[in-house]
Scaffold this active site. Structure first.
Site, PDB file in Angstrom:
ATOM      1  N   CYS A   1     -19.350  -1.053 -19.632  1.00 57.56           N
ATOM      2  CA  CYS A   1     -20.696  -1.540 -18.726  1.00 57.56           C
ATOM      3  C   CYS A   1     -21.090  -2.905 -19.023  1.00 57.56           C
ATOM      4  O   CYS A   1     -22.159  -3.266 -18.287  1.00 57.56           O
ATOM      5  CB  CYS A   1     -21.154  -0.475 -18.530  1.00 57.56           C
ATOM      6  SG  CYS A   1     -20.593   1.366 -18.672  1.00 57.56           S
TER       7      CYS A   1
ATOM      8  N   CYS B   1     -20.410  -4.898 -16.383  1.00 56.27           N
ATOM      9  CA  CYS B   1     -20.046  -4.962 -14.896  1.00 56.27           C
ATOM     10  C   CYS B   1     -21.034  -5.471 -14.124  1.00 56.27           C
ATOM     11  O   CYS B   1     -22.673  -5.487 -14.275  1.00 56.27           O
ATOM     12  CB  CYS B   1     -20.045  -3.635 -15.323  1.00 56.27           C
ATOM     13  SG  CYS B   1     -20.055  -2.651 -13.077  1.00 56.27           S
TER      14      CYS B   1
ATOM     15  N   CYS C   1     -26.339   0.723 -11.728  1.00 57.15           N
ATOM     16  CA  CYS C   1     -25.484   1.954 -12.187  1.00 57.15           C
ATOM     17  C   CYS C   1     -25.934   3.591 -12.063  1.00 57.15           C
ATOM     18  O   CYS C   1     -26.638   3.351 -13.256  1.00 57.15           O
ATOM     19  CB  CYS C   1     -24.384   1.970 -13.057  1.00 57.15           C
ATOM     20  SG  CYS C   1     -23.124   3.017 -13.119  1.00 57.15           S
TER      21      CYS C   1
ATOM     22  N   GLU D   1       0.663  -1.093   0.184  1.00 61.25           N
ATOM     23  CA  GLU D   1      -0.557   0.187  -0.190  1.00 61.25           C
ATOM     24  C   GLU D   1       1.111   1.371   0.062  1.00 61.25           C
ATOM     25  O   GLU D   1       0.535   1.967  -0.678  1.00 61.25           O
ATOM     26  CB  GLU D   1      -0.944  -0.122   1.671  1.00 61.25           C
ATOM     27  CG  GLU D   1      -2.067  -0.946   0.992  1.00 61.25           C
ATOM     28  CD  GLU D   1      -2.593  -1.033  -0.232  1.00 61.25           C
ATOM     29  OE1 GLU D   1      -2.969   0.356  -0.720  1.00 61.25           O
ATOM     30  OE2 GLU D   1      -3.855  -1.482  -0.602  1.00 61.25           O
TER      31      GLU D   1
ATOM     32  N   CYS E   1     -13.981  -1.046 -15.164  1.00 56.68           N
ATOM     33  CA  CYS E   1     -14.906   0.303 -14.628  1.00 56.68           C
ATOM     34  C   CYS E   1     -13.867   1.360 -15.218  1.00 56.68           C
ATOM     35  O   CYS E   1     -13.035   2.729 -13.965  1.00 56.68           O
ATOM     36  CB  CYS E   1     -15.702   1.138 -13.260  1.00 56.68           C
ATOM     37  SG  CYS E   1     -17.051   2.645 -13.252  1.00 56.68           S
TER      38      CYS E   1
HETATM   39  S1  SF4 Z   1     -21.676   0.289 -15.069  1.00 55.92           S
HETATM   40 FE1  SF4 Z   1     -21.338   1.792 -14.051  1.00 55.92          FE
HETATM   41  S2  SF4 Z   1     -19.912   0.606 -12.390  1.00 55.92           S
HETATM   42 FE2  SF4 Z   1     -20.206  -0.657 -13.850  1.00 55.92          FE
HETATM   43  S3  SF4 Z   1     -18.124  -0.329 -15.414  1.00 55.92           S
HETATM   44 FE3  SF4 Z   1     -19.950   0.801 -16.531  1.00 55.92          FE
HETATM   45  S4  SF4 Z   1     -19.866   3.017 -14.694  1.00 55.92           S
HETATM   46 FE4  SF4 Z   1     -18.895   1.326 -13.929  1.00 55.92          FE
END
Ligand code: SF4
Length: 351
Positions: free
Chosen positions: A206, A209, A215, A46, A199
């Site tokens: 997306c 995701c 989202c 870290e 993201c």
């Molecule tokens: S859906 Fe939302 S959280 Fe997922 S990659 Fe797309 S912008 Fe990012």
């Protein structure tokens, strides 16, 4: 199950299948079976990851834990060895704090990192983000980890339009709301990984995701442009001069920089301050100095630097500052990047 719990379950099951491999990380399968991370590794990684990419850190991390496998080994290390091993990773105050912190952990905590944020925050070089990351990843305790990746994900999930850094407090509260009570370390790392691989700052993926149904930024069609940021001021350019003095026997004049300030404690070339006023710096020793046509340009966090290089061969006498290092003991890789750039230019003129 609440929406919040649902989101934690979704991202943790995505993480179980997609976690990035890192030399300091316990893979999710092993973590679920009860393997505990080494707090020394988590702290080290870290600190290295502050302002630095995972790709750049991996090699340094392996080098450091090979040279100093425990926090006691790090506490007992010589300052110049640690500073030399850190060369090239940048932000050198981190290396000085690494040593200070290891010595406090050894002397005051018996070589074990404390398991609460208050004590962690009292250690050199550990701020709120690093303390939360250690609590969560090393000790699996609930702590709100908010790095650049997680800020971006939270901004998009909640469609936060207030620009960073003003939105930081709100993002912290939103991140806090989503953080589960269990698998805290895996959860923190899952959101970091989501931000780093799915993201992403540009063209987020997306469609694959695990949070796309929740989202708000995606639903409103504004995710790609978030987070909004307050425009940065343009960086000024400063100037300075570096002196490369070489003796007949090829030994080279270097100076250890003072502990305070930029590149503090690192080896470098003697030279003027870095400002734009004409310098009254006195050469490190009397010699036939030549100014190279090529200067070196380097960018720090707050300014660009343009360094003029002066070089002198077959120098004699005792230098006003610094000391000569034999050719055999001179390791260009122990120099910080800007000083290494100077050497690359200067060494083209070695006879
Ligand atoms: S859906 Fe939302 S959280 Fe997922 S990659 Fe797309 S912008 Fe990012």
């Amino acid at each position: 199950m609440t929406k919040k719990n649902n989101m934690a379950v979704e991202i943790l099951s995505w993480y179980d299948a997609n976690a990035r491999e890192m030399p300091w990380r316990i893979p999710p399968l092993n973590s679920k079976m009860g393997t505990i991370p080494n707090p020394y590794y988590i702290w080290m990684s870290e600190v290295m990851l502050q302002q630095t990419t995972v790709a750049a850190v991996k090699e340094y991390f392996v080098k450091f834990i090979t040279l100093w496998p425990t926090v006691d080994d790090m506490a007992n290390a010589k300052d110049e060895d640690v500073m030399g091993a850190w060369a090239g990773l940048g932000y050198y105050a981190r290396a000085r704090n690494l040593l200070k912190c290891a010595r406090v952990v050894k002397d005051q905590y018996g070589g074990k990192f404390p398991c609460n944020e208050k004590d962690l925050l009292s250690l050199p070089g550990i701020g709120p983000y690093t303390a939360a990351a250690i609590m969560s990843i090393a000790f699996n305790k609930k702590a709100i980890v908010l790095d650049g990746n997680i800020e971006r994900v939270m901004s998009r999930i909640y469609a936060v339009q207030e620009p960073l850094p003003a939105s930081k407090k709100d993002l912290w509260l939103l991140a806090s709301d989503l953080t589960p009570e269990n698998r805290c370390g895996d959860y923190a790392q899952s959101v970091m990984d989501l931000g780093a691989t799915i993201c992403t700052p540009r063209n987020p993926k997306c469609s694959i995701c695990p949070w796309n149904y929740n989202c708000e930024g995606l639903i409103r069609g504004i995710a790609d442009g978030l987070p909004n940021k307050t425009p940065k001021r343009t960086k000024p350019t400063r100037a300075g001069t570096a002196y490369v003095a070489i003796r007949n026997d090829k030994s080279i004049l270097l100076e250890r920089r003072s502990e305070k300030g930029l590149l503090g404690g690192m080896l470098g070339w003697p030279g003027s301050d870095w400002d734009n006023v004409p310098s009254n710096y006195t050469e490190p020793l009397k010699a036939d100095w030549h100014t190279l046509n090529e200067s070196v340009r380097h960018t720090f966090t707050h300014f660009h630097l343009e360094l003029t290089i002066k070089i002198a061969f077959n120098v004699k006498g005792t230098p006003r500052v610094g000391k000569f290092i034999t050719k055999e003991n001179f390791k260009p890789n122990d120099l910080p990047t800007v000083m290494r750039k100077v050497w690359i230019e200067a060494s083209k003129f070695l006879k």
